[in-house]
Design a protein around this motif. Structure first.
Motif, PDB file in Angstrom:
ATOM      1  N   GLN A  87     -52.517  39.826  35.533  1.00 46.79           N
ATOM      2  CA  GLN A  87     -53.122  40.953  35.926  1.00 46.79           C
ATOM      3  C   GLN A  87     -51.992  42.004  36.533  1.00 46.79           C
ATOM      4  OE1 GLN A  87     -52.766  38.084  37.547  1.00 46.79           O
ATOM      5  NE2 GLN A  87     -52.443  38.407  39.763  1.00 46.79           N
ATOM      6  N   GLU A  88     -50.868  41.601  36.219  1.00 46.09           N
ATOM      7  CA  GLU A  88     -49.564  42.492  36.651  1.00 46.09           C
ATOM      8  C   GLU A  88     -48.996  43.242  35.383  1.00 46.09           C
ATOM      9  OE1 GLU A  88     -48.330  40.031  40.658  1.00 46.09           O
ATOM     10  OE2 GLU A  88     -47.181  39.697  38.934  1.00 46.09           O
ATOM     11  N   TRP A  89     -47.940  43.937  35.610  1.00 48.39           N
ATOM     12  CA  TRP A  89     -47.291  44.771  34.652  1.00 48.39           C
ATOM     13  C   TRP A  89     -47.014  44.098  33.641  1.00 48.39           C
ATOM     14  CZ3 TRP A  89     -42.140  44.597  32.829  1.00 48.39           C
ATOM     15  CH2 TRP A  89     -41.963  46.012  31.675  1.00 48.39           C
ATOM     16  N   ILE A  90     -46.407  42.626  33.509  1.00 45.40           N
ATOM     17  CA  ILE A  90     -46.122  41.946  32.314  1.00 45.40           C
ATOM     18  C   ILE A  90     -47.416  41.796  31.639  1.00 45.40           C
ATOM     19  CG2 ILE A  90     -46.081  39.699  33.423  1.00 45.40           C
ATOM     20  CD1 ILE A  90     -43.513  39.193  32.035  1.00 45.40           C
ATOM     21  N   GLY A  91     -48.395  41.456  32.154  1.00 48.72           N
ATOM     22  CA  GLY A  91     -49.667  41.039  31.416  1.00 48.72           C
ATOM     23  C   GLY A  91     -50.219  42.388  30.505  1.00 48.72           C
ATOM     24  N   TYR A  92     -50.023  43.651  30.986  1.00 42.82           N
ATOM     25  CA  TYR A  92     -50.402  44.905  30.369  1.00 42.82           C
ATOM     26  C   TYR A  92     -49.483  45.240  29.171  1.00 42.82           C
ATOM     27  CZ  TYR A  92     -52.810  46.509  34.432  1.00 42.82           C
ATOM     28  OH  TYR A  92     -53.662  46.494  35.656  1.00 42.82           O
ATOM     29  N   ILE A  93     -48.003  44.807  29.304  1.00 43.40           N
ATOM     30  CA  ILE A  93     -47.254  44.988  28.284  1.00 43.40           C
ATOM     31  C   ILE A  93     -46.884  43.727  27.332  1.00 43.40           C
ATOM     32  CG2 ILE A  93     -46.091  46.973  29.657  1.00 43.40           C
ATOM     33  CD1 ILE A  93     -43.662  44.297  28.862  1.00 43.40           C
ATOM     34  N   GLY A  94     -47.280  42.627  27.832  1.00 43.36           N
ATOM     35  CA  GLY A  94     -46.838  41.458  26.911  1.00 43.36           C
ATOM     36  C   GLY A  94     -47.847  40.789  26.500  1.00 43.36           C
ATOM     37  N   VAL A  95     -48.943  40.554  27.051  1.00 34.61           N
ATOM     38  CA  VAL A  95     -50.168  39.783  26.250  1.00 34.61           C
ATOM     39  C   VAL A  95     -50.947  40.362  25.171  1.00 34.61           C
ATOM     40  CG1 VAL A  95     -52.386  38.617  26.821  1.00 34.61           C
ATOM     41  CG2 VAL A  95     -50.532  38.495  28.565  1.00 34.61           C
ATOM     42  N   GLU A  96     -50.394  39.881  24.204  1.00 31.52           N
ATOM     43  CA  GLU A  96     -51.326  40.224  22.664  1.00 31.52           C
ATOM     44  C   GLU A  96     -52.484  39.782  22.885  1.00 31.52           C
ATOM     45  OE1 GLU A  96     -48.331  39.155  19.491  1.00 31.52           O
ATOM     46  OE2 GLU A  96     -47.352  41.158  19.653  1.00 31.52           O
ATOM     47  N   LYS A  97     -52.781  38.594  22.973  1.00 29.38           N
ATOM     48  CA  LYS A  97     -53.968  37.680  22.722  1.00 29.38           C
ATOM     49  C   LYS A  97     -54.405  36.710  23.833  1.00 29.38           C
ATOM     50  CE  LYS A  97     -55.913  34.637  19.205  1.00 29.38           C
ATOM     51  NZ  LYS A  97     -55.285  34.076  17.903  1.00 29.38           N
ATOM     52  N   ILE A  98     -55.634  36.732  24.129  1.00 25.15           N
ATOM     53  CA  ILE A  98     -56.099  35.458  25.169  1.00 25.15           C
ATOM     54  C   ILE A  98     -57.333  34.976  24.368  1.00 25.15           C
ATOM     55  CG2 ILE A  98     -57.264  37.447  26.458  1.00 25.15           C
ATOM     56  CD1 ILE A  98     -56.800  35.934  28.799  1.00 25.15           C
ATOM     57  N   ASP A  99     -57.416  33.633  24.459  1.00 24.92           N
ATOM     58  CA  ASP A  99     -58.455  32.726  24.025  1.00 24.92           C
ATOM     59  C   ASP A  99     -58.960  32.117  25.040  1.00 24.92           C
ATOM     60  OD1 ASP A  99     -60.421  31.371  22.785  1.00 24.92           O
ATOM     61  OD2 ASP A  99     -58.949  30.164  21.378  1.00 24.92           O
ATOM     62  N   GLY A 100     -60.158  32.482  25.774  1.00 29.43           N
ATOM     63  CA  GLY A 100     -60.586  31.887  26.879  1.00 29.43           C
ATOM     64  C   GLY A 100     -60.483  32.794  28.341  1.00 29.43           C
ATOM     65  N   SER A 101     -61.031  32.014  29.352  1.00 26.77           N
ATOM     66  CA  SER A 101     -61.300  32.680  30.583  1.00 26.77           C
ATOM     67  C   SER A 101     -59.859  33.619  30.962  1.00 26.77           C
ATOM     68  CB  SER A 101     -61.991  32.069  31.517  1.00 26.77           C
ATOM     69  OG  SER A 101     -61.861  32.609  32.847  1.00 26.77           O
ATOM     70  N   TYR A 102     -60.135  34.928  31.326  1.00 30.63           N
ATOM     71  CA  TYR A 102     -58.892  35.448  31.938  1.00 30.63           C
ATOM     72  C   TYR A 102     -59.002  35.172  33.243  1.00 30.63           C
ATOM     73  CZ  TYR A 102     -56.901  39.886  33.879  1.00 30.63           C
ATOM     74  OH  TYR A 102     -55.906  40.875  34.754  1.00 30.63           O
ATOM     75  N   PHE A 103     -60.021  34.930  33.994  1.00 29.72           N
ATOM     76  CA  PHE A 103     -60.063  34.629  35.411  1.00 29.72           C
ATOM     77  C   PHE A 103     -59.326  33.363  35.573  1.00 29.72           C
ATOM     78  CE2 PHE A 103     -63.662  37.619  35.386  1.00 29.72           C
ATOM     79  CZ  PHE A 103     -62.821  38.747  35.989  1.00 29.72           C
ATOM     80  N   ASN A 104     -59.558  32.522  34.536  1.00 26.14           N
ATOM     81  CA  ASN A 104     -58.675  31.115  34.595  1.00 26.14           C
ATOM     82  C   ASN A 104     -57.302  31.277  34.708  1.00 26.14           C
ATOM     83  OD1 ASN A 104     -58.368  28.252  34.331  1.00 26.14           O
ATOM     84  ND2 ASN A 104     -57.772  28.736  32.264  1.00 26.14           N
ATOM     85  N   VAL A 105     -56.771  32.197  33.975  1.00 30.87           N
ATOM     86  CA  VAL A 105     -55.394  32.537  34.018  1.00 30.87           C
ATOM     87  C   VAL A 105     -54.719  32.960  35.299  1.00 30.87           C
ATOM     88  CG1 VAL A 105     -53.331  33.864  32.853  1.00 30.87           C
ATOM     89  CG2 VAL A 105     -55.313  32.954  31.537  1.00 30.87           C
ATOM     90  N   MET A 106     -55.928  33.706  36.024  1.00 29.95           N
ATOM     91  CA  MET A 106     -55.286  34.079  37.486  1.00 29.95           C
ATOM     92  C   MET A 106     -55.435  33.141  38.236  1.00 29.95           C
ATOM     93  SD  MET A 106     -57.392  37.929  37.622  1.00 29.95           S
ATOM     94  CE  MET A 106     -56.792  38.148  39.444  1.00 29.95           C
ATOM     95  N   GLY A 107     -56.134  32.036  38.031  1.00 33.65           N
ATOM     96  CA  GLY A 107     -55.939  30.714  38.976  1.00 33.65           C
ATOM     97  C   GLY A 107     -57.310  30.335  39.327  1.00 33.65           C
ATOM     98  N   LEU A 108     -58.285  30.715  39.016  1.00 34.88           N
ATOM     99  CA  LEU A 108     -59.779  30.344  39.343  1.00 34.88           C
ATOM    100  C   LEU A 108     -60.700  30.501  38.153  1.00 34.88           C
ATOM    101  CD1 LEU A 108     -60.894  28.609  41.711  1.00 34.88           C
ATOM    102  CD2 LEU A 108     -61.912  30.536  42.672  1.00 34.88           C
ATOM    103  N   PRO A 109     -61.304  29.532  37.630  1.00 32.17           N
ATOM    104  CA  PRO A 109     -62.448  29.841  36.296  1.00 32.17           C
ATOM    105  C   PRO A 109     -63.649  30.027  36.993  1.00 32.17           C
ATOM    106  CG  PRO A 109     -61.768  27.452  36.178  1.00 32.17           C
ATOM    107  CD  PRO A 109     -60.893  28.186  37.354  1.00 32.17           C
ATOM    108  N   VAL A 110     -63.814  31.299  37.341  1.00 31.41           N
ATOM    109  CA  VAL A 110     -65.064  31.569  38.116  1.00 31.41           C
ATOM    110  C   VAL A 110     -66.614  31.018  37.645  1.00 31.41           C
ATOM    111  CG1 VAL A 110     -64.171  32.788  40.145  1.00 31.41           C
ATOM    112  CG2 VAL A 110     -64.793  33.931  37.951  1.00 31.41           C
ATOM    113  N   HIS A 111     -66.509  31.330  36.174  1.00 32.44           N
ATOM    114  CA  HIS A 111     -67.690  31.343  35.515  1.00 32.44           C
ATOM    115  C   HIS A 111     -68.132  29.652  35.578  1.00 32.44           C
ATOM    116  CE1 HIS A 111     -64.654  30.205  32.854  1.00 32.44           C
ATOM    117  NE2 HIS A 111     -65.399  29.710  31.912  1.00 32.44           N
TER     118      HIS A 111
END
Length: 194
Positions: A161-185
């Motif tokens: 969710q920080e600067w590096i995510g904005y400029i560095g993440v090209e693709k994500i497969d799965g839950s974004y919130f899981n990457v933040m630390g809690l798969p809330v769904h």
């Protein structure tokens, strides 16, 4: 029935001091308290790999809380970044953070978060996996991120969710919130069963 109504007679406890986990659980509209468990988070690297690490540590945290009352439900969690067959936990210093982010650069890794939900008569642990692909990052970008955002409390030395995510993440497969630390769904679904 809404989860808020189903759990109205229960006391939810989030055993985490992570501001991101607190924010994500609050996003479900649930009332909860927090506590910090001081446990040894070491594990045998020969035995535990990838999601086995997070499942082991999440359950260990839940079982470290021995004062569970009849109306209480405790939630514990653990996250690791699994890259190049190695678990990247929280970096120890600036150079360790650089080493981790450099390993993620121009590469795909998995983020595993395991959550344990425990009441007096029930315990369940589940795991979410998200694959994250980073673009190639320059040393200048990596050090800028480390020096500006100080990601020393984050597995893999980055917050999506920080600067590096904005400029560095090209693709994500799965839950974004899981990457933040809690798969809330998934947490929402599992809490429905308590």
């Amino acid at each position: 029935m809404l989860l808020q109504d189903k759990l109205k007679d229960k006391q939810l406890i989030l055993a985490s001091q992570s501001p991101r986990r607190r924010e994500l659980l609050a996003g479900l509209g649930l009332e909860f308290s927090t506590l910090s468990l001081n446990i040894d988070e070491s594990f045998d690297r020969e035995i535990y790999k990838a999601n086995q690490i997070t499942e082991y540590l999440s359950a260990k945290k839940a079982n470290a809380y021995s004062d569970l009352k009849l109306n209480e439900i405790i939630i514990t969690s653990d996250t690791t970044v699994w890259a190049n067959n190695e678990s990247l936990e929280k970096p120890e210093n600036r150079e360790d953070a650089y080493r981790m982010i450099k390993a993620l650069s121009n590469n795909t890794h998995s983020v595993y978060t395991s959550v344990t939900i425990k009441s007096v008569d029930k315990e369940v642990t589940f795991t979410a996996e998200t694959k994250v692909t980073f673009a190639e990052l320059t040393d200048e970008e990596i050090y800028f991120y480390i020096d500006q955002y100080k990601p020393f409390d984050k597995a893999g030395a980055y917050g999506i969710q920080e600067w590096i995510g904005y400029i560095g993440v090209e693709k994500i497969d799965g839950s974004y919130f899981n990457v933040m630390g809690l798969p809330v769904h998934q947490l929402y679904k599992e809490l429905q069963k308590f």
